[in-house]
Design a protein around this motif. Structure first.
Motif: not given
Length: 166
Positions: A4-5, A65-68, A98-103
């Motif tokens: 879950q993100l 934190i994996i994205g912004t 995490y790219q390509g994993k729906n984020a």
């Protein structure tokens, strides 16, 4: 992706971690020949975005934190004048792991819900040479508007117009 993100507004204490994330993503893009951003990322810009409530972070359930990304009001993109006040999604960065994993799709879904609630359109752009990203946007509900000159290179502009209530 089973994990879950979560999305929340950036906090001032997140700026150093987000700066590191953006530098990591930027170096990865440059290594792959994608000229999306300049390295190193402007920390003062990140602080300003946080103060104006434009910035968000994508986190795992464990609070990593994996994205912004940022969302702000916009009336024009380059020479393209837009009708009324719209939202602009920009500076979307997901760490390579995490790219390509729906984020990215989670971010777009968040932005779509926001503009639907506000009854406005969403715009975004990317370097016109990033074919993989352009295809991602098209697969995830964005519509291509066109390519526009920007300071020595071209950007591709996309929009999302939510279905009108009727």
């Amino acid at each position: 992706m089973d994990e879950q993100l979560l999305i929340r507004e950036i906090r001032i204490e997140d700026v150093e971690r987000v700066s590191g994330l953006l530098n990591k993503v930027t170096k990865d893009l440059i290594k792959r020949g994608i000229n999306q951003w300049e390295y190193p990322f402007d920390r003062e810009l990140l602080l300003e975005q946080a103060r104006h409530h434009h910035s968000y972070v994508v986190t795992t359930e464990e609070k990593e934190i994996i994205g912004t990304f940022c969302i702000k009001d916009i009336e024009q993109i380059n020479d393209l004048s837009l009708k009324g006040l719209n939202k602009y999604l920009y500076q979307l960065a997901i760490i390579p792991e995490y790219q390509g994993k729906n984020a990215g799709a989670v971010v777009l879904s968040f932005a779509y819900k926001l503009v639907k609630k506000l009854n406005t359109a969403l715009y975004l752009d990317c370097w016109a040479g990033n074919e993989k990203l352009k295809q991602f946007y098209l697969r995830n509900g964005m519509s291509y508007i066109g390519d526009f000159q920007e300071e020595g290179y071209f950007i591709s502009v996309f929009t999302y117009n939510h279905p009108q209530k009727g």
